[in-house]
Design a protein around this motif. Sequence first.
Motif, PDB file in Angstrom:
ATOM      1  N   CYS A   9       5.005  -7.927   6.253  1.00  0.00           N
ATOM      2  CA  CYS A   9       6.018  -8.737   5.892  1.00  0.00           C
ATOM      3  C   CYS A   9       5.564 -10.086   5.034  1.00  0.00           C
ATOM      4  O   CYS A   9       5.120 -10.599   5.277  1.00  0.00           O
ATOM      5  CB  CYS A   9       6.259  -8.901   6.668  1.00  0.00           C
ATOM      6  N   PHE A  10       6.123  -9.760   3.519  1.00  0.00           N
ATOM      7  CA  PHE A  10       6.199 -10.637   1.901  1.00  0.00           C
ATOM      8  C   PHE A  10       5.912 -12.538   2.404  1.00  0.00           C
ATOM      9  O   PHE A  10       6.573 -13.177   1.326  1.00  0.00           O
ATOM     10  CB  PHE A  10       7.068 -10.385   1.084  1.00  0.00           C
ATOM     11  N   CYS A  11       7.512 -12.482   4.245  1.00  0.00           N
ATOM     12  CA  CYS A  11       7.760 -13.541   3.902  1.00  0.00           C
ATOM     13  C   CYS A  11       6.877 -14.228   4.349  1.00  0.00           C
ATOM     14  O   CYS A  11       6.879 -15.818   4.344  1.00  0.00           O
ATOM     15  CB  CYS A  11       8.482 -13.792   5.283  1.00  0.00           C
ATOM     16  N   GLY A  12       5.393 -14.129   4.829  1.00  0.00           N
ATOM     17  CA  GLY A  12       4.628 -14.575   5.354  1.00  0.00           C
ATOM     18  C   GLY A  12       4.023 -14.375   6.855  1.00  0.00           C
ATOM     19  O   GLY A  12       3.109 -15.585   7.193  1.00  0.00           O
ATOM     20  N   CYS A  13       4.916 -13.788   7.268  1.00  0.00           N
ATOM     21  CA  CYS A  13       4.779 -13.469   9.125  1.00  0.00           C
ATOM     22  C   CYS A  13       3.696 -12.424   9.448  1.00  0.00           C
ATOM     23  O   CYS A  13       3.133 -13.123  10.486  1.00  0.00           O
ATOM     24  CB  CYS A  13       6.070 -13.291   9.385  1.00  0.00           C
ATOM     25  N   GLY A  14       3.534 -12.196   8.478  1.00  0.00           N
ATOM     26  CA  GLY A  14       2.074 -10.539   8.346  1.00  0.00           C
ATOM     27  C   GLY A  14       2.544  -9.561   9.583  1.00  0.00           C
ATOM     28  O   GLY A  14       1.945  -9.040  10.018  1.00  0.00           O
ATOM     29  N   THR A  15       4.316  -9.873   9.728  1.00  0.00           N
ATOM     30  CA  THR A  15       4.429  -8.281  10.896  1.00  0.00           C
ATOM     31  C   THR A  15       4.094  -7.135   9.354  1.00  0.00           C
ATOM     32  O   THR A  15       4.453  -6.952   8.700  1.00  0.00           O
ATOM     33  CB  THR A  15       5.857  -8.581  11.438  1.00  0.00           C
ATOM     34  N   LYS A  16       3.792  -5.911   9.998  1.00  0.00           N
ATOM     35  CA  LYS A  16       3.900  -4.580   9.193  1.00  0.00           C
ATOM     36  C   LYS A  16       5.213  -4.072   9.351  1.00  0.00           C
ATOM     37  O   LYS A  16       5.975  -3.922  10.538  1.00  0.00           O
ATOM     38  CB  LYS A  16       3.239  -3.513  10.225  1.00  0.00           C
ATOM     39  N   VAL A  17       5.006  -4.134   8.319  1.00  0.00           N
ATOM     40  CA  VAL A  17       6.238  -2.903   7.465  1.00  0.00           C
ATOM     41  C   VAL A  17       5.838  -1.902   7.060  1.00  0.00           C
ATOM     42  O   VAL A  17       5.969  -1.926   6.205  1.00  0.00           O
ATOM     43  CB  VAL A  17       7.198  -4.156   6.324  1.00  0.00           C
ATOM     44  N   VAL A  18       6.718  -0.809   7.771  1.00  0.00           N
ATOM     45  CA  VAL A  18       6.345   0.337   7.148  1.00  0.00           C
ATOM     46  C   VAL A  18       7.576   0.453   6.756  1.00  0.00           C
ATOM     47  O   VAL A  18       8.640   0.907   7.661  1.00  0.00           O
ATOM     48  CB  VAL A  18       5.940   1.149   8.629  1.00  0.00           C
ATOM     49  N   THR A  19       7.718   1.584   5.459  1.00  0.00           N
ATOM     50  CA  THR A  19       9.263   1.985   4.811  1.00  0.00           C
ATOM     51  C   THR A  19       8.755   3.647   3.793  1.00  0.00           C
ATOM     52  O   THR A  19       8.272   3.945   3.446  1.00  0.00           O
ATOM     53  CB  THR A  19       9.245   1.070   3.588  1.00  0.00           C
ATOM     54  N   PRO A  20       9.334   4.517   5.181  1.00  0.00           N
ATOM     55  CA  PRO A  20       9.106   5.792   5.063  1.00  0.00           C
ATOM     56  C   PRO A  20       9.612   6.436   3.541  1.00  0.00           C
ATOM     57  O   PRO A  20      10.593   5.414   2.892  1.00  0.00           O
ATOM     58  CB  PRO A  20       9.530   6.434   6.031  1.00  0.00           C
ATOM     59  N   ILE A  21       8.760   7.422   2.646  1.00  0.00           N
ATOM     60  CA  ILE A  21       9.476   7.675   1.173  1.00  0.00           C
ATOM     61  C   ILE A  21      10.590   8.706   1.803  1.00  0.00           C
ATOM     62  O   ILE A  21       9.464   9.435   1.688  1.00  0.00           O
ATOM     63  CB  ILE A  21       8.590   7.505   0.005  1.00  0.00           C
ATOM     64  N   SER A  22      11.421   9.165   0.933  1.00  0.00           N
ATOM     65  CA  SER A  22      11.818  10.203   1.479  1.00  0.00           C
ATOM     66  C   SER A  22      13.171   9.640   1.281  1.00  0.00           C
ATOM     67  O   SER A  22      13.887   9.186   0.873  1.00  0.00           O
ATOM     68  CB  SER A  22      11.988  10.487   2.800  1.00  0.00           C
TER      69      SER A  22
ATOM     70  N   THR B 262       4.615   6.960   2.040  1.00  0.00           N
ATOM     71  CA  THR B 262       4.759   5.592   2.758  1.00  0.00           C
ATOM     72  C   THR B 262       4.328   4.661   2.244  1.00  0.00           C
ATOM     73  O   THR B 262       3.064   4.858   1.814  1.00  0.00           O
ATOM     74  CB  THR B 262       3.827   5.953   4.053  1.00  0.00           C
ATOM     75  N   ALA B 263       4.818   3.803   2.280  1.00  0.00           N
ATOM     76  CA  ALA B 263       4.111   3.025   1.638  1.00  0.00           C
ATOM     77  C   ALA B 263       4.599   1.783   3.036  1.00  0.00           C
ATOM     78  O   ALA B 263       4.898   1.816   3.788  1.00  0.00           O
ATOM     79  CB  ALA B 263       5.294   1.915   0.679  1.00  0.00           C
TER      80      ALA B 263
ATOM     81  N   TYR C  41       1.027  -0.805  -0.387  1.00  0.00           N
ATOM     82  CA  TYR C  41      -0.113  -0.090   0.212  1.00  0.00           C
ATOM     83  C   TYR C  41       0.352   1.329   0.220  1.00  0.00           C
ATOM     84  O   TYR C  41       1.522   1.518   0.707  1.00  0.00           O
ATOM     85  CB  TYR C  41      -0.984   0.057   0.877  1.00  0.00           C
ATOM     86  N   VAL C  42       0.777   2.329  -0.948  1.00  0.00           N
ATOM     87  CA  VAL C  42       1.639   2.893  -0.961  1.00  0.00           C
ATOM     88  C   VAL C  42       0.884   4.522  -0.754  1.00  0.00           C
ATOM     89  O   VAL C  42      -0.718   4.410  -1.483  1.00  0.00           O
ATOM     90  CB  VAL C  42       2.202   3.434  -1.983  1.00  0.00           C
ATOM     91  N   SER C  43       1.142   4.660  -0.061  1.00  0.00           N
ATOM     92  CA  SER C  43      -0.009   6.412   0.456  1.00  0.00           C
ATOM     93  C   SER C  43       1.535   7.746  -0.351  1.00  0.00           C
ATOM     94  O   SER C  43       2.368   7.992   0.898  1.00  0.00           O
ATOM     95  CB  SER C  43      -0.080   6.863   1.532  1.00  0.00           C
ATOM     96  N   ILE C  44       0.849   8.384  -1.090  1.00  0.00           N
ATOM     97  CA  ILE C  44       1.907   9.879  -2.156  1.00  0.00           C
ATOM     98  C   ILE C  44       1.416  10.634  -0.945  1.00  0.00           C
ATOM     99  O   ILE C  44       2.430  11.358  -0.521  1.00  0.00           O
ATOM    100  CB  ILE C  44       1.296   9.451  -3.204  1.00  0.00           C
ATOM    101  N   PRO C  45       0.268  10.990  -1.012  1.00  0.00           N
ATOM    102  CA  PRO C  45       0.503  12.833   0.250  1.00  0.00           C
ATOM    103  C   PRO C  45       1.096  11.981   1.987  1.00  0.00           C
ATOM    104  O   PRO C  45       1.793  12.661   2.609  1.00  0.00           O
ATOM    105  CB  PRO C  45      -1.294  12.140   1.027  1.00  0.00           C
TER     106      PRO C  45
END
Length: 143
Positions: A37-50, A32-33, A25-29
């Motif tokens: 976690c794509f390993c399947g563990c389901g942990t939320k991964v926040v990647t700030p775009i800057s 942040t994306a 999920y990508v929020s331009i405003p």
Amino acid sequence: MKRPFKIRHEFVEFIPKARDAGVIYVSIPYATAVHDCFCGCGTKVVTPISPVGWQLTFDGESVSLSPSVGNWSFVCRSHYFIRKDTVVWADDMSEDAIAWGRMRDKAAREGHFDGRVKPLAPPKAEVTKSKSRGFWSWLTGGR
Ligand SMILES: [Zn+2]
């Protein structure tokens, strides 16, 4: 080594609480994306775009994220690249990458305090350095 696999991207304003696995999920405003976690563990991964965080590339069809996503603070310790809506697994992380990632995670957490990424403090070393040089020139009478 796990095989690469396709994910989907979704442009949103607010990151939904109920997220689909395999979607970034990508929020331009909010620059942040977020994905689970794509390993399947389901942990939320926040990647700030800057400029000091992640850079997101949208080529009109798919998104890429740079640099890689290293979830070394999670139990799974997974590490992967997101390239053109595809998860590509990375090799084991070097200690450097781990240290760098922790620093970045910390910045992400602090930046995420109010739900929006704050710019990191600008480096101050330059200012101090030029000031002391000025003082030295003044002392020695040189310019
Ligand atoms: Zn995981």
